[in-house]
Scaffold this active site. Structure first.
Site, PDB file in Angstrom:
ATOM      1  N   GLU A 293       0.887  -1.170   0.000  1.00 47.24           N
ATOM      2  CA  GLU A 293       0.000   0.000   0.000  1.00 47.24           C
ATOM      3  C   GLU A 293       0.918   1.210   0.000  1.00 47.24           C
ATOM      4  O   GLU A 293       1.685   1.408   0.934  1.00 47.24           O
ATOM      5  CB  GLU A 293      -0.913  -0.029   1.243  1.00 47.24           C
ATOM      6  N   CYS A 327      -2.141   8.390   3.876  1.00 45.38           N
ATOM      7  CA  CYS A 327      -2.210   8.062   2.455  1.00 45.38           C
ATOM      8  C   CYS A 327      -3.606   8.333   1.912  1.00 45.38           C
ATOM      9  O   CYS A 327      -3.793   8.529   0.711  1.00 45.38           O
ATOM     10  CB  CYS A 327      -1.804   6.620   2.211  1.00 45.38           C
TER      11      CYS A 327
END
Length: 521
Positions: A293, A327
Protein backbone atom coordinates in the site's frame (compact mmCIF):
# COMPACT_ATOMS: atom_id res chain seq x y z
CA UNK A 1 -6.15 -27.19 20.95
CA UNK A 2 -7.65 -24.09 22.54
CA UNK A 3 -11.40 -24.02 23.06
CA UNK A 4 -12.83 -20.89 21.54
CA UNK A 5 -16.30 -19.72 20.55
CA UNK A 6 -16.26 -17.15 17.77
CA UNK A 7 -18.36 -14.12 18.62
CA UNK A 8 -19.41 -11.53 16.01
CA UNK A 9 -16.75 -8.93 15.28
CA UNK A 10 -17.43 -5.43 16.59
CA UNK A 11 -15.25 -2.36 16.06
CA UNK A 12 -13.47 -0.99 19.10
CA UNK A 13 -15.24 2.26 20.13
CA UNK A 14 -13.39 5.57 20.08
CA UNK A 15 -12.84 7.39 23.36
CA UNK A 16 -14.90 10.49 24.09
CA UNK A 17 -12.35 12.83 25.64
CA UNK A 18 -15.01 15.43 26.42
CA UNK A 19 -15.97 13.20 29.35
CA UNK A 20 -13.94 14.24 32.43
CA UNK A 21 -13.09 10.66 33.44
CA UNK A 22 -11.67 9.89 29.98
CA UNK A 23 -9.68 13.12 29.91
CA UNK A 24 -8.21 12.36 33.33
CA UNK A 25 -7.35 8.80 32.31
CA UNK A 26 -5.49 10.06 29.22
CA UNK A 27 -3.63 12.68 31.24
CA UNK A 28 -2.56 9.96 33.70
CA UNK A 29 -1.36 7.77 30.82
CA UNK A 30 0.65 10.65 29.36
CA UNK A 31 2.39 11.19 32.70
CA UNK A 32 3.13 7.48 33.06
CA UNK A 33 4.55 7.16 29.55
CA UNK A 34 6.52 10.41 29.87
CA UNK A 35 8.30 9.03 32.95
CA UNK A 36 9.46 6.04 30.88
CA UNK A 37 10.89 7.99 27.92
CA UNK A 38 14.55 7.75 26.96
CA UNK A 39 15.04 4.02 27.52
CA UNK A 40 17.20 1.66 25.47
CA UNK A 41 15.40 -1.03 23.45
CA UNK A 42 16.88 -4.28 22.08
CA UNK A 43 16.41 -6.23 18.89
CA UNK A 44 14.42 -9.44 19.27
CA UNK A 45 15.90 -12.39 17.36
CA UNK A 46 14.33 -15.72 18.24
CA UNK A 47 14.64 -16.03 22.01
CA UNK A 48 17.47 -13.48 22.21
CA UNK A 49 17.27 -9.79 23.09
CA UNK A 50 20.21 -8.11 21.42
CA UNK A 51 21.54 -4.67 22.33
CA UNK A 52 23.72 -3.08 19.66
CA UNK A 53 26.14 -0.20 19.83
CA UNK A 54 24.46 1.62 16.96
CA UNK A 55 21.06 3.02 17.90
CA UNK A 56 18.10 4.66 16.21
CA UNK A 57 17.30 7.73 18.29
CA UNK A 58 13.56 8.38 18.34
CA UNK A 59 12.70 12.04 18.97
CA UNK A 60 9.40 13.75 19.77
CA UNK A 61 8.56 15.72 16.59
CA UNK A 62 6.58 18.20 18.67
CA UNK A 63 9.42 18.82 21.11
CA UNK A 64 12.72 17.96 19.48
CA UNK A 65 14.62 18.21 22.78
CA UNK A 66 12.74 15.17 24.08
CA UNK A 67 14.13 11.70 23.26
CA UNK A 68 11.53 8.94 23.16
CA UNK A 69 14.02 6.09 23.16
CA UNK A 70 17.23 4.59 21.82
CA UNK A 71 16.44 1.52 19.71
CA UNK A 72 19.10 -0.99 18.75
CA UNK A 73 19.90 -1.03 15.06
CA UNK A 74 20.24 -4.27 13.10
CA UNK A 75 23.05 -5.07 10.69
CA UNK A 76 22.96 -7.52 7.78
CA UNK A 77 24.57 -10.18 9.95
CA UNK A 78 21.90 -9.75 12.62
CA UNK A 79 19.21 -9.74 9.94
CA UNK A 80 20.57 -13.07 8.72
CA UNK A 81 20.38 -14.43 12.26
CA UNK A 82 16.78 -13.26 12.44
CA UNK A 83 15.99 -14.94 9.13
CA UNK A 84 17.37 -18.24 10.44
CA UNK A 85 15.38 -17.91 13.66
CA UNK A 86 12.21 -17.26 11.66
CA UNK A 87 12.89 -20.21 9.36
CA UNK A 88 13.39 -22.56 12.29
CA UNK A 89 10.28 -21.37 14.11
CA UNK A 90 8.19 -21.61 10.95
CA UNK A 91 8.54 -25.40 10.95
CA UNK A 92 6.59 -25.63 14.22
CA UNK A 93 4.43 -22.50 13.97
CA UNK A 94 2.88 -23.58 10.66
CA UNK A 95 1.57 -26.70 12.42
CA UNK A 96 -0.14 -24.72 15.17
CA UNK A 97 -3.91 -24.75 14.69
CA UNK A 98 -5.69 -21.70 13.33
CA UNK A 99 -7.68 -21.38 16.56
CA UNK A 100 -4.54 -21.45 18.70
CA UNK A 101 -2.87 -18.83 16.51
CA UNK A 102 -5.97 -16.65 16.64
CA UNK A 103 -6.15 -16.88 20.42
CA UNK A 104 -2.75 -15.21 20.75
CA UNK A 105 -4.25 -12.23 18.90
CA UNK A 106 -7.39 -12.27 21.04
CA UNK A 107 -5.34 -12.23 24.23
CA UNK A 108 -3.17 -9.41 22.92
CA UNK A 109 -6.25 -7.41 21.90
CA UNK A 110 -7.65 -7.81 25.40
CA UNK A 111 -4.47 -6.50 27.02
CA UNK A 112 -4.16 -3.63 24.55
CA UNK A 113 -7.75 -2.67 25.28
CA UNK A 114 -6.98 -2.57 29.00
CA UNK A 115 -3.92 -0.36 28.35
CA UNK A 116 -5.39 1.59 25.48
CA UNK A 117 -4.43 5.05 26.73
CA UNK A 118 -0.82 4.03 27.35
CA UNK A 119 -0.40 2.90 23.76
CA UNK A 120 -2.08 6.10 22.57
CA UNK A 121 0.03 8.28 24.85
CA UNK A 122 3.23 6.83 23.42
CA UNK A 123 2.02 7.75 19.92
CA UNK A 124 1.25 11.29 21.09
CA UNK A 125 4.93 11.64 22.02
CA UNK A 126 6.59 9.60 19.28
CA UNK A 127 4.34 10.24 16.25
CA UNK A 128 2.94 13.69 17.08
CA UNK A 129 -0.69 12.56 17.05
CA UNK A 130 -3.32 14.41 19.03
CA UNK A 131 -5.42 12.40 21.46
CA UNK A 132 -8.22 11.50 19.05
CA UNK A 133 -5.86 10.48 16.24
CA UNK A 134 -3.80 8.34 18.62
CA UNK A 135 -6.92 6.79 20.15
CA UNK A 136 -8.23 5.87 16.69
CA UNK A 137 -4.86 4.32 15.84
CA UNK A 138 -4.94 2.11 18.94
CA UNK A 139 -8.57 1.18 18.33
CA UNK A 140 -7.71 0.10 14.80
CA UNK A 141 -4.83 -2.04 16.07
CA UNK A 142 -7.26 -3.82 18.42
CA UNK A 143 -9.73 -4.22 15.55
CA UNK A 144 -7.11 -5.81 13.30
CA UNK A 145 -6.23 -8.45 15.89
CA UNK A 146 -9.85 -9.27 16.65
CA UNK A 147 -10.85 -9.31 12.97
CA UNK A 148 -7.93 -11.29 11.55
CA UNK A 149 -8.20 -13.86 14.33
CA UNK A 150 -11.81 -14.52 13.37
CA UNK A 151 -10.96 -14.51 9.67
CA UNK A 152 -8.27 -17.16 10.12
CA UNK A 153 -10.68 -19.40 11.97
CA UNK A 154 -13.23 -18.89 9.17
CA UNK A 155 -10.67 -19.77 6.50
CA UNK A 156 -9.64 -22.89 8.38
CA UNK A 157 -13.26 -24.04 8.31
CA UNK A 158 -13.95 -23.20 4.67
CA UNK A 159 -13.96 -26.86 3.68
CA UNK A 160 -17.05 -27.41 5.85
CA UNK A 161 -18.77 -24.04 5.51
CA UNK A 162 -18.16 -23.67 1.75
CA UNK A 163 -17.62 -27.21 0.46
CA UNK A 164 -16.40 -27.97 -3.04
CA UNK A 165 -18.64 -29.45 -5.68
CA UNK A 166 -19.14 -33.15 -4.92
CA UNK A 167 -17.67 -35.77 -7.22
CA UNK A 168 -18.71 -39.40 -6.62
CA UNK A 169 -15.81 -41.61 -5.60
CA UNK A 170 -13.53 -38.78 -4.42
CA UNK A 171 -12.95 -36.76 -1.28
CA UNK A 172 -11.78 -33.25 -2.21
CA UNK A 173 -10.70 -30.51 0.14
CA UNK A 174 -9.29 -26.98 -0.24
CA UNK A 175 -7.16 -25.67 2.60
CA UNK A 176 -5.17 -22.45 3.09
CA UNK A 177 -1.62 -23.01 4.25
CA UNK A 178 1.02 -20.42 5.19
CA UNK A 179 3.66 -19.11 2.81
CA UNK A 180 6.79 -19.05 4.99
CA UNK A 181 8.96 -16.22 6.30
CA UNK A 182 7.87 -12.70 5.48
CA UNK A 183 9.36 -9.23 5.82
CA UNK A 184 6.94 -6.78 7.43
CA UNK A 185 7.68 -3.08 6.84
CA UNK A 186 5.04 -0.80 8.40
CA UNK A 187 4.94 3.02 8.09
CA UNK A 188 5.50 5.72 10.68
CA UNK A 189 2.15 7.48 10.20
CA UNK A 190 0.04 4.63 11.63
CA UNK A 191 2.86 3.24 13.77
CA UNK A 192 0.64 0.93 15.81
CA UNK A 193 -2.42 0.13 13.69
CA UNK A 194 -0.65 -0.82 10.47
CA UNK A 195 2.31 -2.36 12.29
CA UNK A 196 -0.11 -4.57 14.24
CA UNK A 197 -2.36 -5.18 11.24
CA UNK A 198 0.16 -6.48 8.75
CA UNK A 199 2.11 -8.39 11.39
CA UNK A 200 -1.02 -9.99 12.85
CA UNK A 201 -2.30 -10.96 9.40
CA UNK A 202 0.97 -12.70 8.62
CA UNK A 203 1.43 -14.61 11.86
CA UNK A 204 -2.19 -15.68 12.34
CA UNK A 205 -1.97 -17.20 8.86
CA UNK A 206 0.89 -19.41 10.09
CA UNK A 207 3.86 -17.41 8.84
CA UNK A 208 6.82 -16.11 10.81
CA UNK A 209 8.07 -12.58 10.25
CA UNK A 210 10.93 -10.16 10.43
CA UNK A 211 9.44 -6.86 11.57
CA UNK A 212 11.39 -3.81 10.41
CA UNK A 213 9.53 -0.77 11.77
CA UNK A 214 9.88 2.77 10.47
CA UNK A 215 12.93 4.50 11.93
CA UNK A 216 10.78 7.49 12.93
CA UNK A 217 8.55 5.41 15.24
CA UNK A 218 10.38 2.26 16.42
CA UNK A 219 9.46 2.51 20.11
CA UNK A 220 5.71 2.01 19.64
CA UNK A 221 6.52 -1.03 17.44
CA UNK A 222 8.69 -2.43 20.24
CA UNK A 223 5.82 -1.94 22.69
CA UNK A 224 3.67 -4.16 20.44
CA UNK A 225 6.40 -6.82 20.28
CA UNK A 226 6.61 -6.76 24.08
CA UNK A 227 2.86 -7.28 24.24
CA UNK A 228 3.04 -10.35 21.99
CA UNK A 229 5.85 -11.71 24.16
CA UNK A 230 3.67 -11.16 27.23
CA UNK A 231 0.79 -13.22 25.79
CA UNK A 232 3.18 -16.11 25.18
CA UNK A 233 3.71 -15.96 21.42
CA UNK A 234 6.50 -18.46 20.70
CA UNK A 235 10.02 -17.13 20.23
CA UNK A 236 10.91 -16.52 16.59
CA UNK A 237 7.38 -15.90 15.31
CA UNK A 238 7.97 -12.13 15.39
CA UNK A 239 11.59 -11.03 15.09
CA UNK A 240 12.14 -7.32 15.75
CA UNK A 241 14.92 -5.84 13.60
CA UNK A 242 14.84 -2.05 13.14
CA UNK A 243 17.50 -0.87 10.72
CA UNK A 244 18.44 0.98 7.59
CA UNK A 245 16.25 0.40 4.56
CA UNK A 246 19.26 0.47 2.27
CA UNK A 247 21.23 -1.99 4.40
CA UNK A 248 18.72 -4.28 6.08
CA UNK A 249 15.55 -3.70 4.04
CA UNK A 250 17.13 -4.33 0.65
CA UNK A 251 19.08 -7.32 1.98
CA UNK A 252 15.99 -9.06 3.30
CA UNK A 253 13.83 -8.17 0.30
CA UNK A 254 16.44 -9.84 -1.93
CA UNK A 255 16.99 -12.80 0.40
CA UNK A 256 16.31 -16.16 -1.30
CA UNK A 257 14.42 -17.44 1.76
CA UNK A 258 12.05 -14.49 1.92
CA UNK A 259 8.62 -15.67 0.80
CA UNK A 260 6.71 -12.38 0.93
CA UNK A 261 7.11 -8.68 1.72
CA UNK A 262 4.26 -6.72 3.28
CA UNK A 263 4.93 -3.00 2.95
CA UNK A 264 3.14 0.26 3.58
CA UNK A 265 4.87 3.50 2.63
CA UNK A 266 5.84 5.71 -0.28
CA UNK A 267 5.41 4.94 -3.95
CA UNK A 268 9.14 5.18 -4.57
CA UNK A 269 10.12 2.64 -1.90
CA UNK A 270 7.21 0.37 -2.82
CA UNK A 271 8.35 0.24 -6.43
CA UNK A 272 11.92 -0.45 -5.32
CA UNK A 273 10.74 -3.35 -3.17
CA UNK A 274 8.72 -4.69 -6.09
CA UNK A 275 11.76 -4.56 -8.39
CA UNK A 276 14.06 -6.27 -5.89
CA UNK A 277 11.46 -8.92 -5.06
CA UNK A 278 11.00 -9.73 -8.76
CA UNK A 279 14.65 -10.74 -9.11
CA UNK A 280 15.30 -14.44 -8.54
CA UNK A 281 18.39 -15.14 -6.45
CA UNK A 282 20.46 -18.28 -6.02
CA UNK A 283 18.66 -20.82 -3.86
CA UNK A 284 15.24 -19.22 -4.37
CA UNK A 285 12.52 -21.69 -5.40
CA UNK A 286 9.45 -19.41 -5.46
CA UNK A 287 8.20 -16.11 -6.75
CA UNK A 288 8.03 -13.67 -3.88
CA UNK A 289 4.70 -12.12 -3.09
CA UNK A 290 4.54 -8.35 -2.60
CA UNK A 291 1.66 -6.85 -0.63
CA UNK A 292 1.98 -3.08 -0.93
CA UNK A 293 0.00 0.00 0.00
CA UNK A 294 1.94 2.95 -1.35
CA UNK A 295 0.11 6.24 -1.05
CA UNK A 296 -2.30 8.53 -2.81
CA UNK A 297 -3.26 11.91 -4.15
CA UNK A 298 -6.81 11.70 -2.97
CA UNK A 299 -9.53 14.13 -3.82
CA UNK A 300 -13.01 15.36 -3.02
CA UNK A 301 -15.40 16.36 -5.80
CA UNK A 302 -18.23 18.79 -5.03
CA UNK A 303 -21.12 19.54 -7.40
CA UNK A 304 -23.73 22.30 -7.21
CA UNK A 305 -26.37 20.09 -5.56
CA UNK A 306 -24.17 19.27 -2.57
CA UNK A 307 -24.59 20.35 1.03
CA UNK A 308 -21.70 22.80 0.88
CA UNK A 309 -21.30 23.23 4.63
CA UNK A 310 -20.97 19.47 5.12
CA UNK A 311 -18.62 19.26 2.15
CA UNK A 312 -16.37 21.98 3.55
CA UNK A 313 -16.17 20.28 6.96
CA UNK A 314 -15.25 16.98 5.31
CA UNK A 315 -12.65 18.66 3.09
CA UNK A 316 -10.88 20.27 6.06
CA UNK A 317 -11.03 17.08 8.14
CA UNK A 318 -9.71 15.00 5.23
CA UNK A 319 -6.94 17.44 4.35
CA UNK A 320 -5.63 18.30 7.80
CA UNK A 321 -6.37 15.34 10.09
CA UNK A 322 -2.98 14.30 11.52
CA UNK A 323 -1.42 17.16 9.57
CA UNK A 324 -2.36 15.54 6.25
CA UNK A 325 0.02 12.66 6.94
CA UNK A 326 -2.31 9.92 5.74
CA UNK A 327 -2.21 8.06 2.45
CA UNK A 328 -6.00 8.64 2.38
CA UNK A 329 -5.74 12.40 3.06
CA UNK A 330 -7.88 14.57 0.79
CA UNK A 331 -5.18 16.86 -0.61
CA UNK A 332 -7.20 17.90 -3.69
CA UNK A 333 -10.63 19.45 -4.13
CA UNK A 334 -12.42 19.84 -7.44
CA UNK A 335 -15.56 21.97 -7.24
CA UNK A 336 -17.92 22.90 -10.06
CA UNK A 337 -17.82 26.53 -11.11
CA UNK A 338 -21.22 27.59 -9.78
CA UNK A 339 -20.31 26.73 -6.16
CA UNK A 340 -16.55 27.14 -6.37
CA UNK A 341 -16.33 30.53 -4.65
CA UNK A 342 -18.63 29.43 -1.84
CA UNK A 343 -16.65 26.23 -1.19
CA UNK A 344 -13.42 28.22 -1.16
CA UNK A 345 -14.85 30.63 1.41
CA UNK A 346 -16.18 27.85 3.64
CA UNK A 347 -12.90 25.92 3.50
CA UNK A 348 -11.06 29.12 4.41
CA UNK A 349 -13.33 29.72 7.41
CA UNK A 350 -12.98 26.18 8.76
CA UNK A 351 -9.23 26.02 8.18
CA UNK A 352 -8.64 29.30 10.00
CA UNK A 353 -10.28 27.81 13.10
CA UNK A 354 -7.55 25.19 13.38
CA UNK A 355 -4.77 25.75 15.88
CA UNK A 356 -1.31 24.23 15.81
CA UNK A 357 0.58 23.12 18.89
CA UNK A 358 1.94 20.41 21.14
CA UNK A 359 0.07 17.07 20.76
CA UNK A 360 0.51 16.41 24.47
CA UNK A 361 -1.81 19.40 25.04
CA UNK A 362 -4.20 18.01 22.42
CA UNK A 363 -4.06 20.76 19.81
CA UNK A 364 -6.08 19.99 16.66
CA UNK A 365 -2.90 20.02 14.55
CA UNK A 366 0.56 18.95 15.66
CA UNK A 367 3.96 18.60 13.99
CA UNK A 368 4.94 16.70 10.88
CA UNK A 369 7.11 13.64 11.33
CA UNK A 370 10.72 14.79 11.07
CA UNK A 371 13.17 17.25 9.55
CA UNK A 372 13.10 15.56 6.14
CA UNK A 373 9.31 15.80 5.90
CA UNK A 374 9.36 19.35 7.27
CA UNK A 375 11.77 20.53 4.57
CA UNK A 376 9.94 18.68 1.80
CA UNK A 377 6.52 20.10 2.73
CA UNK A 378 7.82 23.66 3.04
CA UNK A 379 9.44 23.29 -0.39
CA UNK A 380 6.10 22.16 -1.86
CA UNK A 381 4.41 25.19 -0.28
CA UNK A 382 6.87 27.42 -2.14
CA UNK A 383 6.04 25.56 -5.36
CA UNK A 384 2.35 26.08 -4.60
CA UNK A 385 2.84 29.83 -4.39
CA UNK A 386 3.83 29.75 -8.07
CA UNK A 387 0.99 27.41 -9.09
CA UNK A 388 -2.04 28.87 -7.33
CA UNK A 389 -3.37 31.61 -5.09
CA UNK A 390 -2.41 31.24 -1.43
CA UNK A 391 -5.61 31.33 0.61
CA UNK A 392 -4.57 30.24 4.12
CA UNK A 393 -1.27 29.49 5.84
CA UNK A 394 1.83 29.19 3.73
CA UNK A 395 4.68 28.76 6.16
CA UNK A 396 6.13 27.54 9.42
CA UNK A 397 4.13 27.53 12.63
CA UNK A 398 5.52 28.31 16.08
CA UNK A 399 6.80 25.63 18.40
CA UNK A 400 9.91 23.62 19.27
CA UNK A 401 9.19 21.04 16.62
CA UNK A 402 8.27 20.45 13.00
CA UNK A 403 5.18 22.66 12.91
CA UNK A 404 3.66 23.89 9.65
CA UNK A 405 0.56 26.03 9.15
CA UNK A 406 -2.43 24.35 7.49
CA UNK A 407 -2.11 25.68 3.95
CA UNK A 408 -4.71 26.08 1.19
CA UNK A 409 -4.13 27.07 -2.44
CA UNK A 410 -6.96 27.93 -4.84
CA UNK A 411 -7.25 28.36 -8.61
CA UNK A 412 -4.84 25.49 -9.18
CA UNK A 413 -4.54 23.81 -12.57
CA UNK A 414 -5.21 20.10 -12.65
CA UNK A 415 -1.70 19.35 -13.93
CA UNK A 416 0.08 21.46 -11.33
CA UNK A 417 2.62 19.65 -9.17
CA UNK A 418 0.66 20.29 -5.99
CA UNK A 419 -2.34 18.61 -7.68
CA UNK A 420 -0.32 15.64 -8.94
CA UNK A 421 2.41 14.80 -6.43
CA UNK A 422 1.93 13.35 -2.96
CA UNK A 423 3.05 15.99 -0.45
CA UNK A 424 2.07 14.12 2.74
CA UNK A 425 1.55 17.23 4.78
CA UNK A 426 -1.02 19.94 5.63
CA UNK A 427 -1.35 21.29 2.10
CA UNK A 428 -4.63 21.45 0.14
CA UNK A 429 -5.09 22.44 -3.51
CA UNK A 430 -8.48 23.49 -4.93
CA UNK A 431 -9.37 23.44 -8.63
CA UNK A 432 -12.44 24.52 -10.61
CA UNK A 433 -14.44 22.46 -13.14
CA UNK A 434 -17.20 23.52 -15.49
CA UNK A 435 -19.50 20.64 -14.45
CA UNK A 436 -19.52 17.40 -12.47
CA UNK A 437 -18.27 15.25 -15.35
CA UNK A 438 -15.24 17.46 -15.87
CA UNK A 439 -14.67 17.46 -12.10
CA UNK A 440 -14.61 13.66 -12.03
CA UNK A 441 -12.28 13.61 -15.03
CA UNK A 442 -9.93 15.96 -13.15
CA UNK A 443 -10.16 13.72 -10.09
CA UNK A 444 -9.11 10.71 -12.20
CA UNK A 445 -6.18 12.58 -13.75
CA UNK A 446 -3.52 11.22 -11.41
CA UNK A 447 -1.25 8.20 -11.20
CA UNK A 448 -2.77 7.26 -7.85
CA UNK A 449 -6.12 5.73 -6.97
CA UNK A 450 -6.59 5.23 -3.25
CA UNK A 451 -9.54 7.18 -1.81
CA UNK A 452 -12.05 9.67 -3.12
CA UNK A 453 -15.23 11.42 -2.07
CA UNK A 454 -18.15 12.81 -4.05
CA UNK A 455 -20.56 15.35 -2.59
CA UNK A 456 -23.93 15.56 -4.32
CA UNK A 457 -27.67 15.17 -3.72
CA UNK A 458 -28.39 13.99 -7.26
CA UNK A 459 -28.78 10.19 -7.40
CA UNK A 460 -27.99 9.93 -11.10
CA UNK A 461 -24.76 11.86 -10.62
CA UNK A 462 -23.86 9.79 -7.59
CA UNK A 463 -24.35 6.64 -9.64
CA UNK A 464 -22.09 8.09 -12.34
CA UNK A 465 -19.42 8.99 -9.77
CA UNK A 466 -19.54 5.56 -8.12
CA UNK A 467 -18.78 3.96 -11.45
CA UNK A 468 -16.37 6.49 -12.93
CA UNK A 469 -14.19 7.67 -10.03
CA UNK A 470 -11.25 5.27 -10.16
CA UNK A 471 -10.12 4.52 -6.62
CA UNK A 472 -10.02 1.63 -4.21
CA UNK A 473 -12.14 3.35 -1.54
CA UNK A 474 -14.91 5.59 -2.83
CA UNK A 475 -17.11 7.57 -0.41
CA UNK A 476 -20.26 9.63 -0.96
CA UNK A 477 -21.14 12.67 1.15
CA UNK A 478 -18.48 11.97 3.77
CA UNK A 479 -14.75 12.51 4.25
CA UNK A 480 -12.25 10.32 2.40
CA UNK A 481 -10.32 9.29 5.53
CA UNK A 482 -11.30 7.07 8.43
CA UNK A 483 -11.68 3.55 7.03
CA UNK A 484 -12.88 1.06 9.66
CA UNK A 485 -11.72 -2.54 9.84
CA UNK A 486 -14.38 -4.89 8.50
CA UNK A 487 -16.50 -1.95 7.34
CA UNK A 488 -14.29 -0.29 4.72
CA UNK A 489 -11.67 -2.81 3.45
CA UNK A 490 -8.79 -0.54 2.51
CA UNK A 491 -6.45 -0.47 -0.50
CA UNK A 492 -6.06 1.34 -3.79
CA UNK A 493 -5.45 1.16 -7.52
CA UNK A 494 -2.65 2.24 -9.85
CA UNK A 495 0.39 3.59 -8.01
CA UNK A 496 -1.47 3.38 -4.71
CA UNK A 497 -0.44 -0.25 -4.42
CA UNK A 498 -1.62 -3.79 -4.99
CA UNK A 499 -5.25 -3.12 -3.94
CA UNK A 500 -4.76 -5.53 -1.06
CA UNK A 501 -7.85 -4.85 1.02
CA UNK A 502 -6.66 -4.58 4.61
CA UNK A 503 -9.48 -5.29 7.02
CA UNK A 504 -11.45 -7.23 4.42
CA UNK A 505 -12.58 -10.83 3.97
CA UNK A 506 -10.00 -11.67 1.32
CA UNK A 507 -6.93 -10.08 2.95
CA UNK A 508 -5.55 -13.20 4.63
CA UNK A 509 -5.56 -15.00 1.28
CA UNK A 510 -2.53 -12.84 0.43
CA UNK A 511 -0.60 -14.47 3.28
CA UNK A 512 -1.63 -18.02 2.43
CA UNK A 513 -1.61 -20.43 -0.49
CA UNK A 514 -4.53 -22.64 -1.42
CA UNK A 515 -3.83 -26.37 -1.45
CA UNK A 516 -6.28 -28.82 -3.02
CA UNK A 517 -6.14 -32.41 -1.80
CA UNK A 518 -8.04 -35.12 -3.64
CA UNK A 519 -8.40 -38.70 -2.47
CA UNK A 520 -9.99 -41.57 -4.35
CA UNK A 521 -12.47 -43.45 -2.16
Amino acid sequence: MTEYTVTPFQNEPFTDFSRPENKQAMEAALLKVKAELGRDYPLRIGSEKVMTEQKIVSVNPGNVDQVIGHVSKATQDLAENAMNAALNTFETWKKTTAVDRACYLFRAAKLMRERKHEFSALMVYEAGKNWAEADADTAEAIDFMEYYGREMIRLSETHTHRPLTKLPGEENRLTYIPLGVGIVIPPWNFPLAICVGITAAAVVSGNTVLLKPASVTPVIAHKFVELMEEVGLPDGVINFIPGSGAEVGDYLTSHPKTRFISFTGSKEIGLRINRLAAQTNEGQIWMKRVIAEMGGKDGIVVDETADLEEAAKAIVASAFGFQGQKCSAGSRVIAVASVYDRIVQLVKEHTEKLTVGLPELNYPLGPVSDQQAYDKILAYIEIGKTEGRLLVGGGKAQGNGYYIEPTVFTDVDGRARIMQEEIFGPVLAIAKAKDYKEAIALYNDTEFGLTGSYFSQDEARIAYALEEMHCGNMYVNRKCTGALVGVHPFGGFNMSGTDSKAGGHDYLLLYTQAKLTSRKL
